[in-house]
Design an enzyme around this catalytic site. Structure first.
Site, PDB file in Angstrom:
ATOM      1  N   GLY A  62     -10.836  -0.392  10.129  1.00  0.00           N
ATOM      2  CA  GLY A  62     -11.525  -1.162   9.091  1.00  0.00           C
ATOM      3  C   GLY A  62     -10.861  -1.110   7.727  1.00  0.00           C
ATOM      4  N   SER A  63      -9.721  -0.456   7.628  1.00  0.00           N
ATOM      5  CA  SER A  63      -9.083  -0.249   6.320  1.00  0.00           C
ATOM      6  C   SER A  63      -8.536  -1.527   5.701  1.00  0.00           C
ATOM      7  CB  SER A  63      -7.954   0.782   6.434  1.00  0.00           C
ATOM      8  OG  SER A  63      -8.496   2.075   6.396  1.00  0.00           O
ATOM      9  N   SER A 106      -9.501   1.667   3.569  1.00  0.00           N
ATOM     10  CA  SER A 106      -8.686   2.438   2.644  1.00  0.00           C
ATOM     11  C   SER A 106      -7.633   1.600   1.911  1.00  0.00           C
ATOM     12  CB  SER A 106      -7.985   3.564   3.400  1.00  0.00           C
ATOM     13  OG  SER A 106      -7.025   3.039   4.308  1.00  0.00           O
ATOM     14  N   LYS A 163       0.846  -1.207   0.000  1.00  0.00           N
ATOM     15  CA  LYS A 163       0.000   0.000   0.000  1.00  0.00           C
ATOM     16  C   LYS A 163       0.879   1.254   0.000  1.00  0.00           C
ATOM     17  CE  LYS A 163      -3.827   1.903   2.822  1.00  0.00           C
ATOM     18  NZ  LYS A 163      -4.602   1.695   4.065  1.00  0.00           N
TER      19      LYS A 163
END
Ligand code: NAG
Ligand code: NAG
Ligand code: NAG
Ligand code: NAG
Ligand code: NAG
Length: 570
Positions: free
Chosen positions: A245-246, A222, A125
């Site tokens: 919660g990403s 995300s 990421k």
């Protein structure tokens, strides 16, 4: 076709799937797939399709010289080239990754390997620090000679260069991984726009990411690009980050596995921060065992991340050996049912209830109504807002201090606000900066003030005694099991671990839910995941339960992404 730990469904069950409700589908899948679940024990030595190859299978194919790491890298790059124009999952690829792979292949020929990831390509990421990547326009991506990641998808940090790469990336490389490139995300890991107004998976540098399963699908966020790239097989696996919660959210949207480790199990050093009390780096993979392998490599104490000193064990557990078929035998699992009583996804609840049967028949005892003692499902309470804002202000400054090259002279939040408002590519005010403006408006400069400590204690209670650990203690269970939508927020607030695994897909009569961005977040065929929750540093057990569940169900394979790349090594 290779024998793999993942089994395809027959064409018959695929067409049945189209007509069935989640519940019936789930039971059917369980019955169909169960007799095969033992096949895992004797994986053959044939190289599998990159659509669903596991790291173990790829390693096996490398060891037996059926493939080389160079071949793997080249094929993944072709796959990215084929589909990234459609999905925008990748922001940059490293053209030097072929050279890195060649070096690793040569080393292997000499009988030396770095570790369990030797020659395995991964995607990271774009908020996780890497040093410059060589990119001269490959795969239609960014044209600069050097992509001086890490930018978090921002133009503010585009071209900026860190003093060193993230600790987790160094650990992956040391284990032999090839870093193929960087994945798209919700910009700044979704700490920019006013609550509820951002578009998950949008960045100024990477554009809008699209979900893998359905055309025009919201990708979740995300860690959007990491979820999509995992589902499409654009690398062996991906790394994401989670605050609240990403990882779980895009894992669900793209029907893959996501592990949110306890905050502090994996170092956040040289990772663009959101809130240090919740941020964590974790794997996103097609199988639980792959996630277990990557977690074991990334976990560990790091003098540069003070939260890692809370790791309670001397040696990191062998998470791979927690992957046992009988891992649910004698386990007590609590269901915090009240938290999803008002869900808008009835099919997900039906599939969840069917999953409870699977868990029971695998030997687990299900404790219903193991409800959260005191919890409000709102990640934007006044306490939370203060915590995020002051953590961001503090962490951002510290992160920016590590930049060796800072082309836009961004040294603090005020610089970032000014730059973002004045740079058209940042699309302000279409995407506003409400979170930052709130943070800037506060009379406190950092998270050392007593006002912060008070708010943080209340917020933490919300994710621990008020919810997850409170329910676990009151009902004397080993862990909780719930739908991913209802586990992510409390796990984030408590800094606790969560393991999210594919559960099923919404049936054809599901009403579409279209977001303001025009992307759909729910509708026919949309995935839902199940999630295992536990106390701090209980990853070993959560992985055990999740693996045993996955091996009984293989729900990920019930529906393929609507478009897969075709370049392959078989
Ligand atoms: C891998 O995925 C492809 C489709 O993308 C599917 O046809 C195949 O059956 C899968 N293989 C296994 C072993 O699951
Ligand atoms: C490319 O990778 C090779 C092999 O690891 C390394 O020796 C070389 O320095 C790398 N080049 C760049 C520009 O990073
Ligand atoms: C990357 O950083 C180097 C210095 O470390 C700088 O010369 C170069 O211009 C930067 N690249 C970009 C695209 O900004
Ligand atoms: C935090 O900010 C206060 C002023 O608000 C300042 O006195 C203090 O030195 C700062 N602490 C740190 C660790 O930066
Ligand atoms: C930085 C970068 O290369 N971004 C790319 C992300 O993906 C979109 C769509 O593929 C491209 O247009 C961008 O250039």
């Amino acid at each position: 076709m290779a024998m793999t730990s993942e089994r395809p469904l027959s064409p018959l069950s695929r067409s049945i799937h189209t007509y069935m409700s989640g519940l019936v589908l789930f039971i059917l899948a369980t019955l169909l797939l169960r007799p095969y679940s033992m096949g895992n024990a004797q994986a053959t030595r044939m190289c599998p399709s990159l659509d669903n190859a596991t790291i173990e299978q790829l390693q096996d194919a490398l060891v037996t010289e059926q493939i080389t790491s160079v071949q793997l890298v080249e094929t993944y790059l072709k796959r990215i080239d084929e589909v990234n124009g459609l999905f925008h999952a990748i922001i940059a690829v490293d053209e030097n990754s072929t050279a890195v792979a060649r070096e690793l292949d040569d080393l292997r020929k000499k009988g030396k390997t770095h570790g369990p990831l030797h020659g395995i390509p991964l995607l990271i990421k774009d908020n996780i620090g890497t040093l410059p990547l060589e990119t001269t326009g490959m795969c239609g991506l960014s044209q600069e000679n050097l992509y001086n990641s890490t930018a978090g998808g921002s133009l503010a940090l585009k071209g900026a260069r860190l003093d060193r790469e993230a600790t987790v990336v160094s650990k992956l490389r040391k284990a032999g991984a090839v870093i193929l490139g960087k994945t798209n995300l919700s910009q700044w890991a979704n700490y920019r726009c006013s609550p509820g107004t951002s578009s998950g998976g949008w960045t100024a540098t990477g554009g809008q990411t699209f979900g893998a399963i359905i055309p025009n699908q919201a990708p979740g966020g995300s860690s959007s690009g990491s979820g999509v790239a995992t589902a499409l097989g654009l690398a062996a696996a991906c790394i994401g980050t989670d605050s609240m919660g990403s990882i779980g959210n895009p894992a669900q949207a793209n029907a893959v596995v996501g592990v949110r480790p306890t905050t502090g199990l994996t170092s956040r050093s040289r990772v663009i921060p959101y809130t240090e009390h919740e941020d964590t780096v974790g794997p996103m993979t097609r199988t639980v065992k792959d996630a277990a392998l990557l977690l074991g490599i990334m976990a560990g104490k790091d003098p540069e991340d003070s939260f890692t000193k809370h790791i309670p064990f001397e040696n990191i557990p062998d998470y791979v050996s927690s992957c046992k078929l009988d891992g649910l035998k004698g386990v007590r699992l609590g269901v915090p049912r009240a938290s999803f009583a008002n869900t808008k996804k009835p099919a997900a609840v039906s599939a969840f209830n069917a999953a409870l049967h699977v868990l029971r028949s695998a030997g687990a005892e299900i404790v219903e109504n193991a409800d959260f003692p005191d919890y409000v499902d709102d990640i934007w309470t006044d306490d939370a807002k203060l915590v995020y804002a002051l953590d961001f202000k503090t962490g951002l400054k510290q992160y920016l201090d590590h930049l060796e090259h800072n082309p836009n002279n961004i040294h603090n939040l005020d610089d970032l606000i000014r730059f973002t408002k004045n740079t058209p590519g940042e699309e302000w005010p279409k995407y506003d900066i409400g979170c930052w403006e709130f943070a800037a408006s506060l009379p406190y400069e950092n998270n050392s003030v007593p006002e912060f400590a008070r708010a943080q204690a209340r917020h933490l209670y919300h994710g621990t005694a008020g919810s997850i650990t409170g329910a676990i203690e009151r009902h004397n269970v080993d862990a909780l099991v719930t739908l991913t939508d209802y586990g992510n927020h409390p796990a984030g607030a408590g800094g606790l671990p969560a393991v999210s695994v594919p559960l099923g897909f919404a049936p054809d009569d599901t009403p579409p839910k279209i977001l303001p961005s025009g992307l759909a977040e729910d509708g026919p065929g949309f995935p839902f995941n199940i999630e295992f929750l536990g106390p701090a540093f209980s990853e070993e057990r959560l992985i055990q339960y999740a693996y045993a569940f996955e091996q009984q169900t293989h729900a990920r394979l019930l529906r393929r992404p609507y478009r897969m790349p075709t370049s392959d090594i078989v």
